[in-house]
Design a protein around this motif. Structure first.
Motif, PDB file in Angstrom:
ATOM      1  N   GLN A   1     -16.055   5.143   1.021  1.00 26.69           N
ATOM      2  CA  GLN A   1     -16.611   6.920   1.484  1.00 26.69           C
ATOM      3  C   GLN A   1     -16.343   7.377   1.275  1.00 26.69           C
ATOM      4  O   GLN A   1     -15.821   7.951   0.475  1.00 26.69           O
ATOM      5  CB  GLN A   1     -15.844   6.303   3.047  1.00 26.69           C
ATOM      6  CG  GLN A   1     -16.105   7.605   4.257  1.00 26.69           C
ATOM      7  CD  GLN A   1     -15.013   7.418   5.156  1.00 26.69           C
ATOM      8  OE1 GLN A   1     -14.047   7.102   5.376  1.00 26.69           O
ATOM      9  NE2 GLN A   1     -15.657   8.506   6.903  1.00 26.69           N
TER      10      GLN A   1
ATOM     11  N   LYS B   1     -19.878  11.087   4.611  1.00 33.74           N
ATOM     12  CA  LYS B   1     -20.685  10.440   4.873  1.00 33.74           C
ATOM     13  C   LYS B   1     -19.406   9.154   5.806  1.00 33.74           C
ATOM     14  O   LYS B   1     -18.933   9.013   5.342  1.00 33.74           O
ATOM     15  CB  LYS B   1     -21.233   9.796   3.515  1.00 33.74           C
ATOM     16  CG  LYS B   1     -21.859  10.227   2.447  1.00 33.74           C
ATOM     17  CD  LYS B   1     -23.030   9.950   1.538  1.00 33.74           C
ATOM     18  CE  LYS B   1     -23.934  10.552   0.887  1.00 33.74           C
ATOM     19  NZ  LYS B   1     -24.700  10.017   0.124  1.00 33.74           N
ATOM     20  N   GLU B   2     -20.800   8.191   5.872  1.00 35.32           N
ATOM     21  CA  GLU B   2     -19.501   7.234   6.972  1.00 35.32           C
ATOM     22  C   GLU B   2     -19.348   5.931   5.514  1.00 35.32           C
ATOM     23  O   GLU B   2     -20.398   5.941   4.655  1.00 35.32           O
ATOM     24  CB  GLU B   2     -21.295   6.528   7.523  1.00 35.32           C
ATOM     25  CG  GLU B   2     -21.066   7.662   8.744  1.00 35.32           C
ATOM     26  CD  GLU B   2     -22.079   6.833  10.081  1.00 35.32           C
ATOM     27  OE1 GLU B   2     -21.978   7.678  11.439  1.00 35.32           O
ATOM     28  OE2 GLU B   2     -22.588   5.253   9.346  1.00 35.32           O
ATOM     29  N   ARG B   3     -18.846   5.388   6.268  1.00 34.25           N
ATOM     30  CA  ARG B   3     -18.087   4.326   5.252  1.00 34.25           C
ATOM     31  C   ARG B   3     -19.003   3.321   4.835  1.00 34.25           C
ATOM     32  O   ARG B   3     -19.273   3.116   6.366  1.00 34.25           O
ATOM     33  CB  ARG B   3     -16.404   3.624   5.963  1.00 34.25           C
ATOM     34  CG  ARG B   3     -16.237   2.391   4.938  1.00 34.25           C
ATOM     35  CD  ARG B   3     -14.872   2.586   5.588  1.00 34.25           C
ATOM     36  NE  ARG B   3     -13.559   3.062   5.905  1.00 34.25           N
ATOM     37  CZ  ARG B   3     -12.608   3.094   6.317  1.00 34.25           C
ATOM     38  NH1 ARG B   3     -11.664   1.901   6.458  1.00 34.25           N
ATOM     39  NH2 ARG B   3     -11.229   3.870   5.995  1.00 34.25           N
TER      40      ARG B   3
END
Length: 124
Positions: free
Chosen positions: A39, A43-45
């Motif tokens: 991650q 931002k998203e994982r």
């Protein structure tokens, strides 16, 4: 109590290498898939790599294919991520994950146990 503990993160220059380790305790995962996610800030994982119980089947994100290698040592209950040719866009917190099931997956929802993460920073 199940614990996954990552290590090996750090600061490296563009083009450098790092090897992450994830040691499991509290139960064995030698019969289960394990994976790596990351991650970045804001931002998203996202999925990085995963492998089945024996290591004979591996999956990689397109962004790391050919540069990263996932492996495991079931005798040590440990999974590794060898990262070569690192780029600044690889900068993120890297998480180890373990499944209590049998399906190797790219999806974080398929994993039941997570480590606390280790920071990888690649400078340009």
């Amino acid at each position: 109590q199940v614990q996954l503990v990552e290590s090996g993160g750090g600061l490296v220059q563009d083009g450098g290498s790092l090897r992450l380790s994830c040691a499991a305790s509290g139960r064995t995962f030698r019969s289960n898939p394990m994976g790596w996610f990351r991650q970045a800030p804001g931002k998203e994982r996202e999925f990085v790599a995963a492998l089945n119980w024996s290591g004979s089947t591996t999956y990689y994100a397109n962004s790391v294919k050919g540069r990263f290698t996932v492996s495991r040592d079931n005798a040590k209950n440990t999974v590794y991520l060898q990262m070569n040719s690192l780029k600044p866009e690889d900068t993120a917190v890297y998480y180890c994950a373990a499944s209590s099931g049998s399906k190797t997956s790219r999806y974080s929802t398929q994993y039941d146990f997570w480590g606390q993460g280790t920071q990888v920073t690649v400078s340009s």
